[in-house]
Design a protein around this motif. Structure first.
Motif, short mmCIF file in Angstrom:
data_model
loop_
_atom_site.label_atom_id
_atom_site.label_comp_id
_atom_site.label_asym_id
_atom_site.label_seq_id
_atom_site.Cartn_x
_atom_site.Cartn_y
_atom_site.Cartn_z
N VAL A 24 0.84 -1.20 0.00
CA VAL A 24 0.00 0.00 0.00
C VAL A 24 0.88 1.25 0.00
O VAL A 24 1.87 1.31 0.73
CB VAL A 24 -0.89 0.00 1.27
CG1 VAL A 24 -1.63 1.33 1.43
CG2 VAL A 24 -1.88 -1.14 1.25
N ILE A 25 0.50 2.22 -0.83
CA ILE A 25 1.08 3.57 -0.75
C ILE A 25 -0.07 4.51 -0.37
O ILE A 25 -1.01 4.70 -1.14
CB ILE A 25 1.69 4.05 -2.09
CG1 ILE A 25 2.72 3.06 -2.61
CG2 ILE A 25 2.31 5.43 -1.92
CD1 ILE A 25 3.19 3.36 -4.04
N ILE A 26 -0.01 5.05 0.84
CA ILE A 26 -1.08 5.92 1.34
C ILE A 26 -0.85 7.36 0.86
O ILE A 26 0.29 7.84 0.85
CB ILE A 26 -1.13 5.88 2.88
CG1 ILE A 26 -1.52 4.47 3.35
CG2 ILE A 26 -2.11 6.92 3.43
CD1 ILE A 26 -1.48 4.28 4.84
N GLN A 27 -1.93 8.04 0.48
CA GLN A 27 -1.85 9.46 0.18
C GLN A 27 -1.46 10.19 1.47
O GLN A 27 -2.12 10.01 2.50
CB GLN A 27 -3.19 10.00 -0.30
CG GLN A 27 -3.67 9.41 -1.60
CD GLN A 27 -5.03 9.94 -1.99
OE1 GLN A 27 -5.34 11.09 -1.76
NE2 GLN A 27 -5.85 9.07 -2.57
N ALA A 92 5.81 -5.13 -6.65
CA ALA A 92 6.07 -4.98 -8.08
C ALA A 92 4.82 -4.54 -8.85
O ALA A 92 4.92 -3.93 -9.91
CB ALA A 92 6.60 -6.29 -8.66
N ARG A 93 3.65 -4.83 -8.32
CA ARG A 93 2.40 -4.46 -8.98
C ARG A 93 2.00 -3.01 -8.72
O ARG A 93 1.08 -2.50 -9.37
CB ARG A 93 1.27 -5.39 -8.52
CG ARG A 93 1.45 -6.80 -9.03
CD ARG A 93 0.37 -7.73 -8.52
NE ARG A 93 0.58 -9.06 -9.09
CZ ARG A 93 -0.08 -10.15 -8.73
NH1 ARG A 93 -1.02 -10.07 -7.81
NH2 ARG A 93 0.18 -11.31 -9.29
N LEU A 94 2.64 -2.36 -7.74
CA LEU A 94 2.26 -0.98 -7.41
C LEU A 94 2.58 -0.02 -8.56
O LEU A 94 3.60 -0.15 -9.22
CB LEU A 94 3.01 -0.51 -6.15
CG LEU A 94 2.58 -1.11 -4.82
CD1 LEU A 94 3.56 -0.72 -3.72
CD2 LEU A 94 1.16 -0.68 -4.44
N SER A 95 1.68 0.91 -8.76
CA SER A 95 1.90 1.96 -9.76
C SER A 95 1.43 3.30 -9.18
O SER A 95 0.27 3.41 -8.81
CB SER A 95 1.14 1.63 -11.03
OG SER A 95 1.36 2.64 -11.99
#
Length: 194
Positions: A24-27, A92-95
């Protein structure tokens, strides 16, 4: 802006089903709001609360991805390597690709290719890891519940693939299914004889 992802896995100690990871990349401007909504270590939350938080998390992230490693692969490479592989696949799936990754636990992910830092009990201390733990847990629990209809007799809907007394009794009576981890002692024939 530096993008930092949190990653966690679930199902490492289970006897049945894949190991699942979420990244997860949180705003940045949503972190406080997520804390106020109750995002915390998935193990400290009820199943209902976890399910309620998933859409809230998805609405507050730059990206969130799930990946898993199959039972076949777990048996082939061992559960630690499978857990690390699932986490690497989720990242690897994060964009976009994060600049850094905070990894729950004490093991670095081999060959990740981006900066990483381990955080022991990260799901208790890092919001992005806690959010990842919730997404991974809900995803895996829903999968195991679906599989429980195909494989009655192991009480999978209740134990989610972990070694509860009813699950172990099912293994002794019915033997392992194709989704049981044969490399785990509890799923091996000699340990099933009591």
């Amino acid at each position: 802006m530096t993008l930092t992802a949190g990653v966690d896995e679930v199902g490492r100690g289970a006897l049945f089903g894949p190991v699942v990871a979420a990244a997860v990349i949180i705003q940045p401007d949503k972190e406080r709001w997520l804390q106020d909504q109750g995002v915390a270590d998935s193990k400290a939350l009820t199943p209902r609360k976890r399910e309620k938080l998933v859409p809230i998390i998805h609405a507050s992230v730059i990206d969130a991805q799930v990946a898993w490693v199959s039972v076949f692969e777990i048996d082939r490479i061992n559960i630690l390597q499978a857990s690390l592989r699932a986490m690497a696949k989720a990242i690897a799936r994060l964009s976009p690709c994060p600049d850094k990754c905070l990894v729950d636990g004490n093991q670095l992910i081999p060959g990740l290719g981006i900066a990483q830092e381990t955080v022991v009990k990260g799901d208790q201390h890092v919001l992005a890891i806690a959010a990842a733990s919730i997404i991974a847990k809900v995803w895996r629990d829903q999968l195991i519940i679906r599989l429980s209809h195909r494989y009655p007799g192991y009480d999978l809907a209740s134990n989610k693939g972990y070694g509860s007394p009813k699950h172990l009794a099912g293994l002794r009576t019915l033997g392992p299914t194709r989704y049981h981890r044969r490399s785990f002692k509890s799923c091996q024939p000699l340990s099933l004889i009591k």
